[in-house]
Design an enzyme around this catalytic site. Structure first.
Site, PDB file in Angstrom:
ATOM      1  N   ARG A 148       0.826  -1.215   0.000  1.00 16.09           N
ATOM      2  CA  ARG A 148       0.000   0.000   0.000  1.00 16.09           C
ATOM      3  C   ARG A 148       0.858   1.262   0.000  1.00 16.09           C
ATOM      4  NH1 ARG A 148      -5.386  -1.899   2.154  1.00 16.09           N
ATOM      5  NH2 ARG A 148      -6.131   0.216   2.353  1.00 16.09           N
ATOM      6  N   TYR A 151       0.841   4.220  -2.568  1.00 14.04           N
ATOM      7  CA  TYR A 151      -0.262   5.181  -2.409  1.00 14.04           C
ATOM      8  C   TYR A 151      -0.052   6.016  -1.149  1.00 14.04           C
ATOM      9  CZ  TYR A 151      -5.185   6.737  -2.095  1.00 14.04           C
ATOM     10  OH  TYR A 151      -6.348   7.470  -2.013  1.00 14.04           O
ATOM     11  N   ASP A 152       0.142   5.329  -0.015  1.00 12.83           N
ATOM     12  CA  ASP A 152       0.221   6.031   1.275  1.00 12.83           C
ATOM     13  C   ASP A 152       1.406   6.997   1.327  1.00 12.83           C
ATOM     14  OD1 ASP A 152      -1.579   3.973   1.585  1.00 12.83           O
ATOM     15  OD2 ASP A 152      -0.814   3.264   3.501  1.00 12.83           O
ATOM     16  N   GLU A 153       2.582   6.477   0.966  1.00 12.31           N
ATOM     17  CA  GLU A 153       3.782   7.326   1.038  1.00 12.31           C
ATOM     18  C   GLU A 153       3.752   8.384  -0.061  1.00 12.31           C
ATOM     19  OE1 GLU A 153       5.430   7.370   3.594  1.00 12.31           O
ATOM     20  OE2 GLU A 153       5.967   5.400   4.358  1.00 12.31           O
ATOM     21  N   ASN A 180     -13.002   7.021   3.492  1.00 14.29           N
ATOM     22  CA  ASN A 180     -13.772   6.201   2.538  1.00 14.29           C
ATOM     23  C   ASN A 180     -15.066   6.873   2.066  1.00 14.29           C
ATOM     24  OD1 ASN A 180     -12.102   4.373   4.302  1.00 14.29           O
ATOM     25  ND2 ASN A 180     -12.762   2.909   2.739  1.00 14.29           N
ATOM     26  N   ARG A 192     -13.452  -1.874  -4.556  1.00 12.96           N
ATOM     27  CA  ARG A 192     -13.654  -1.289  -3.235  1.00 12.96           C
ATOM     28  C   ARG A 192     -14.850  -1.954  -2.569  1.00 12.96           C
ATOM     29  NH1 ARG A 192     -12.108   5.064  -3.989  1.00 12.96           N
ATOM     30  NH2 ARG A 192     -12.638   4.836  -6.168  1.00 12.96           N
ATOM     31  N   PHE A 197     -19.529  -5.210  -2.682  1.00 11.65           N
ATOM     32  CA  PHE A 197     -20.637  -5.851  -1.943  1.00 11.65           C
ATOM     33  C   PHE A 197     -21.971  -5.603  -2.645  1.00 11.65           C
ATOM     34  CE2 PHE A 197     -18.601  -6.054   2.621  1.00 11.65           C
ATOM     35  CZ  PHE A 197     -17.610  -6.872   2.117  1.00 11.65           C
ATOM     36  N   GLN A 215     -12.769  -5.576  10.931  1.00 12.52           N
ATOM     37  CA  GLN A 215     -12.115  -4.280  10.664  1.00 12.52           C
ATOM     38  C   GLN A 215     -13.190  -3.241  10.355  1.00 12.52           C
ATOM     39  OE1 GLN A 215     -12.165  -6.860   8.561  1.00 12.52           O
ATOM     40  NE2 GLN A 215     -11.666  -6.371   6.449  1.00 12.52           N
ATOM     41  N   GLN A 282      -8.816  -0.434  11.808  1.00 11.03           N
ATOM     42  CA  GLN A 282      -9.898   0.483  12.192  1.00 11.03           C
ATOM     43  C   GLN A 282      -9.666   1.834  11.525  1.00 11.03           C
ATOM     44  OE1 GLN A 282      -9.670   0.928  16.456  1.00 11.03           O
ATOM     45  NE2 GLN A 282      -7.528   1.516  16.402  1.00 11.03           N
TER      46      GLN A 282
HETATM   47  P1  NAD Z   1     -10.974   7.457  -9.122  1.00  5.10           P
HETATM   48  O1  NAD Z   1      -9.981   6.401  -9.440  1.00  5.10           O
HETATM   49  O2  NAD Z   1     -12.364   7.282  -9.593  1.00  5.10           O
HETATM   50  O3  NAD Z   1     -10.478   8.877  -9.623  1.00  5.10           O
HETATM   51  C1  NAD Z   1      -9.157   9.201  -9.921  1.00  5.10           C
HETATM   52  C2  NAD Z   1      -9.136   9.869 -11.287  1.00  5.10           C
HETATM   53  O4  NAD Z   1      -7.813  10.299 -11.557  1.00  5.10           O
HETATM   54  C3  NAD Z   1      -9.537   8.924 -12.409  1.00  5.10           C
HETATM   55  O5  NAD Z   1     -10.434   9.574 -13.276  1.00  5.10           O
HETATM   56  C4  NAD Z   1      -8.220   8.610 -13.107  1.00  5.10           C
HETATM   57  O6  NAD Z   1      -8.395   8.281 -14.469  1.00  5.10           O
HETATM   58  C5  NAD Z   1      -7.456   9.877 -12.866  1.00  5.10           C
HETATM   59  N1  NAD Z   1      -6.003   9.721 -12.850  1.00  5.10           N
HETATM   60  C6  NAD Z   1      -5.277   8.782 -12.182  1.00  5.10           C
HETATM   61  N2  NAD Z   1      -3.968   8.992 -12.386  1.00  5.10           N
HETATM   62  C7  NAD Z   1      -3.866  10.075 -13.184  1.00  5.10           C
HETATM   63  C8  NAD Z   1      -2.775  10.776 -13.755  1.00  5.10           C
HETATM   64  N3  NAD Z   1      -1.507  10.393 -13.513  1.00  5.10           N
HETATM   65  N4  NAD Z   1      -3.035  11.836 -14.547  1.00  5.10           N
HETATM   66  C9  NAD Z   1      -4.311  12.241 -14.803  1.00  5.10           C
HETATM   67  N5  NAD Z   1      -5.376  11.604 -14.308  1.00  5.10           N
HETATM   68  C10 NAD Z   1      -5.153  10.532 -13.492  1.00  5.10           C
HETATM   69  O7  NAD Z   1     -10.942   7.634  -7.539  1.00  5.10           O
HETATM   70  P2  NAD Z   1     -11.741   8.604  -6.566  1.00  5.10           P
HETATM   71  O8  NAD Z   1     -12.292   7.758  -5.493  1.00  5.10           O
HETATM   72  O9  NAD Z   1     -12.630   9.496  -7.313  1.00  5.10           O
HETATM   73  O10 NAD Z   1     -10.543   9.424  -5.930  1.00  5.10           O
HETATM   74  C11 NAD Z   1     -10.266  10.771  -6.294  1.00  5.10           C
HETATM   75  C12 NAD Z   1      -9.166  11.303  -5.388  1.00  5.10           C
HETATM   76  O11 NAD Z   1      -9.613  11.286  -4.027  1.00  5.10           O
HETATM   77  C13 NAD Z   1      -7.882  10.501  -5.451  1.00  5.10           C
HETATM   78  O12 NAD Z   1      -6.788  11.381  -5.406  1.00  5.10           O
HETATM   79  C14 NAD Z   1      -7.924   9.672  -4.185  1.00  5.10           C
HETATM   80  O13 NAD Z   1      -6.648   9.366  -3.719  1.00  5.10           O
HETATM   81  C15 NAD Z   1      -8.671  10.588  -3.233  1.00  5.10           C
HETATM   82  N6  NAD Z   1      -9.346   9.804  -2.184  1.00  5.10           N
HETATM   83  C16 NAD Z   1     -10.473   9.084  -2.453  1.00  5.10           C
HETATM   84  C17 NAD Z   1     -11.061   8.337  -1.442  1.00  5.10           C
HETATM   85  C18 NAD Z   1     -12.320   7.538  -1.663  1.00  5.10           C
HETATM   86  O14 NAD Z   1     -12.782   6.865  -0.737  1.00  5.10           O
HETATM   87  N7  NAD Z   1     -12.949   7.559  -2.814  1.00  5.10           N
HETATM   88  C19 NAD Z   1     -10.497   8.326  -0.157  1.00  5.10           C
HETATM   89  C20 NAD Z   1      -9.331   9.040   0.061  1.00  5.10           C
HETATM   90  C21 NAD Z   1      -8.778   9.805  -0.946  1.00  5.10           C
HETATM   91  N1  UDP Z   2     -12.985  -5.505   1.711  1.00  8.37           N
HETATM   92  C1  UDP Z   2     -13.663  -6.722   1.840  1.00  8.37           C
HETATM   93  N2  UDP Z   2     -14.161  -7.298   0.736  1.00  8.37           N
HETATM   94  C2  UDP Z   2     -14.082  -6.743  -0.500  1.00  8.37           C
HETATM   95  C3  UDP Z   2     -13.407  -5.503  -0.635  1.00  8.37           C
HETATM   96  C4  UDP Z   2     -12.846  -4.927   0.500  1.00  8.37           C
HETATM   97  O1  UDP Z   2     -13.777  -7.256   2.949  1.00  8.37           O
HETATM   98  O2  UDP Z   2     -14.597  -7.343  -1.465  1.00  8.37           O
HETATM   99  C5  UDP Z   2     -12.442  -4.869   2.922  1.00  8.37           C
HETATM  100  C6  UDP Z   2     -10.980  -4.466   2.822  1.00  8.37           C
HETATM  101  O3  UDP Z   2     -10.139  -5.542   3.209  1.00  8.37           O
HETATM  102  C7  UDP Z   2     -10.939  -3.315   3.816  1.00  8.37           C
HETATM  103  C8  UDP Z   2     -12.296  -2.658   3.683  1.00  8.37           C
HETATM  104  O4  UDP Z   2     -13.139  -3.657   3.100  1.00  8.37           O
HETATM  105  O5  UDP Z   2     -10.792  -3.803   5.128  1.00  8.37           O
HETATM  106  C9  UDP Z   2     -12.300  -1.427   2.804  1.00  8.37           C
HETATM  107  O6  UDP Z   2     -11.657  -1.743   1.590  1.00  8.37           O
HETATM  108  P1  UDP Z   2     -11.557  -0.737   0.353  1.00  8.37           P
HETATM  109  O7  UDP Z   2     -10.735  -1.427  -0.679  1.00  8.37           O
HETATM  110  O8  UDP Z   2     -12.907  -0.272  -0.029  1.00  8.37           O
HETATM  111  O9  UDP Z   2     -10.821   0.550   0.921  1.00  8.37           O
HETATM  112  P2  UDP Z   2      -9.603   0.811   1.934  1.00  8.37           P
HETATM  113  O10 UDP Z   2     -10.241   1.508   3.063  1.00  8.37           O
HETATM  114  O11 UDP Z   2      -8.995  -0.484   2.383  1.00  8.37           O
HETATM  115  O12 UDP Z   2      -8.667   1.624   1.142  1.00  8.37           O
END
Ligand code: NAD
Ligand code: UDP
Length: 318
Positions: A148, A151-153, A180, A192, A197, A215, A282
């Site tokens: 991970r 993404y995280d780093e 989320n 996701r 689900f 979790q 969590q």
């Molecule tokens: P998503 O994958 O639907 O959206 C990301 C978009 O960025 C996509 O349209 C993808 O094609 C585009 N993209 C990816 N890499 C690119 C690049 N190098 N150049 C140009 N476009 C690029 O995901 P999302 O859930 O809509 O997430 C949007 C943002 O919010 C992301 O930065 C994500 O890290 C952040 N975020 C989302 C969540 C969540 O739960 N959905 C949680 C935390 C952070």
């Molecule tokens: N998860 C699950 N079943 C799935 C997809 C995800 O149990 O089919 C769990 C996953 O292991 C995590 C949580 O659901 O504990 C949320 O996962 P997701 O990929 O949506 O986002 P995350 O918060 O892990 O980035």
């Protein structure tokens, strides 16, 4: 609400799940949108309903490459980065590039245009948290060498770059840590938990619970999140963040599965699979800061948001 009519706003990742909802909302306020996306996880379908709007312009572009825009941009929302574990681990090096080289490119663009820039950071900067719920002061527990980490780093480095551009060049920055989020236009194959689900339940297929399902996650409906993003962008100049945006209502993954089965009337059974490496045990945001600084809190209850999302996926299940 800040006057957005006629404002030139660039949204990277604008064809993605959250990005397309953000573009739609900003268009409804009369803003002029420059949507930049490489369509890796986003789609033209997500933006099809506003492609004909004269205030909407789509630029197919990868932010890892420098971007030049002739018109004077006033605000940049940087959302470009794959967000689901299977997508961001598909090409981990490119994921890191998006959050480092891509972020430097977008900060450079903001500097050149004297634009305010918002970074979509993430609760993943807290890793597998030892503090619960997570406040912005908590510095996190991230494994820097796990699957991970790209993404995280990457996202942690993006926050560093934002503050360095702010300190070195005076760029006006906003950082939000998104927890989320779910809703319509989540990619059907993104793996996701909410989309998986719902799709499994609608098809009466087994619901795949990773680990024992104890979790927790806290799920925010996309319209609430988009309101939080727009409020953050409009906040006072001094507000740089980071600010947590998410819904503090916490559920275990198993509870989520049971809720979705009940709401869809599905015959699906629960099956248990291996927990992915470094999967946080969590996660729940402390959103006091968003309340104080933005007067923001989520409005949509999980049941309501799930109902809207189930409707969306129903139309896509064959
Ligand atoms: P998503 O994958 O639907 O959206 C990301 C978009 O960025 C996509 O349209 C993808 O094609 C585009 N993209 C990816 N890499 C690119 C690049 N190098 N150049 C140009 N476009 C690029 O995901 P999302 O859930 O809509 O997430 C949007 C943002 O919010 C992301 O930065 C994500 O890290 C952040 N975020 C989302 C969540 C969540 O739960 N959905 C949680 C935390 C952070
Ligand atoms: N998860 C699950 N079943 C799935 C997809 C995800 O149990 O089919 C769990 C996953 O292991 C995590 C949580 O659901 O504990 C949320 O996962 P997701 O990929 O949506 O986002 P995350 O918060 O892990 O980035």
């Amino acid at each position: 609400m800040e006057e957005l009519k006629g404002k030139k706003i660039l949204v990277t990742g604008g064809a993605g799940f959250i990005g397309s909802h953000l573009c739609e909302k900003l268009l409804s306020f009369g803003a002029q949108i420059f949507c930049v996306d490489n369509l890796f996880t986003g789609s033209e379908e997500n933006i099809s309903s506003f492609l004909s709007n004269p205030n909407f312009r789509f630029i197919k572009h990868d932010i890892v490459d420098p971007l030049f825009v002739d018109e004077k941009i006033e605000q940049i929302y940087n959302l470009a980065c794959p967000a689901s574990p299977i997508h961001y681990q598909h090409n981990p090096v490119h994921t890191i590039k998006a959050s480092t080289i891509g972020v430097i490119n977008m900060l450079g663009l903001a500097r050149k245009h004297n634009a305010r820039i918002l970074q979509a950071s993430t609760s993943e900067v807290y890793g597998d948290p030892e503090v619960h719920p997570q406040t912005e002061e908590y510095r996190g527990n991230v494994n820097p060498i796990g699957p991970r980490a790209c993404y995280d780093e990457g996202k942690r480095c993006a926050e560093t770059l934002f503050f360095d551009y702010h300190r070195m060049h005076g760029v006006e920055i906003k950082i939000v840590r998104i927890f989320n989020t779910y809703g319509s236009r989540m990619a059907i194959n993104d793996g996701r938990v909410v989309s998986n689900f719902i799709l499994q339940a609608l098809k009466n297929e087994p619901i795949t619970i990773y680990g024992n399902g104890e979790q927790t996650r806290s799920f925010c409906y996309v319209s609430d999140l988009v309101d939080g993003l727009i409020k953050t962008m409009a906040s006072d100049k001094e507000v740089a963040g980071p600010i947590n945006l998410g819904n503090p209502h916490e559920n275990s993954v198993k509870e989520l599965a049971e809720k979705i089965i009940a709401m869809t009337g599905s015959k699906s059974e629960l099956i248990y699979m291996d927990l992915p490496i470094d999967d946080p045990k969590q996660r729940c945001p402390d959103i006091s800061k968003a309340g104080e600084v933005l007067s923001w809190k989520p409005q949509i209850a999980l049941e309501d948001g799930l109902r809207y999302t189930i409707e969306y996926f129903k139309a896509r299940v064959t």
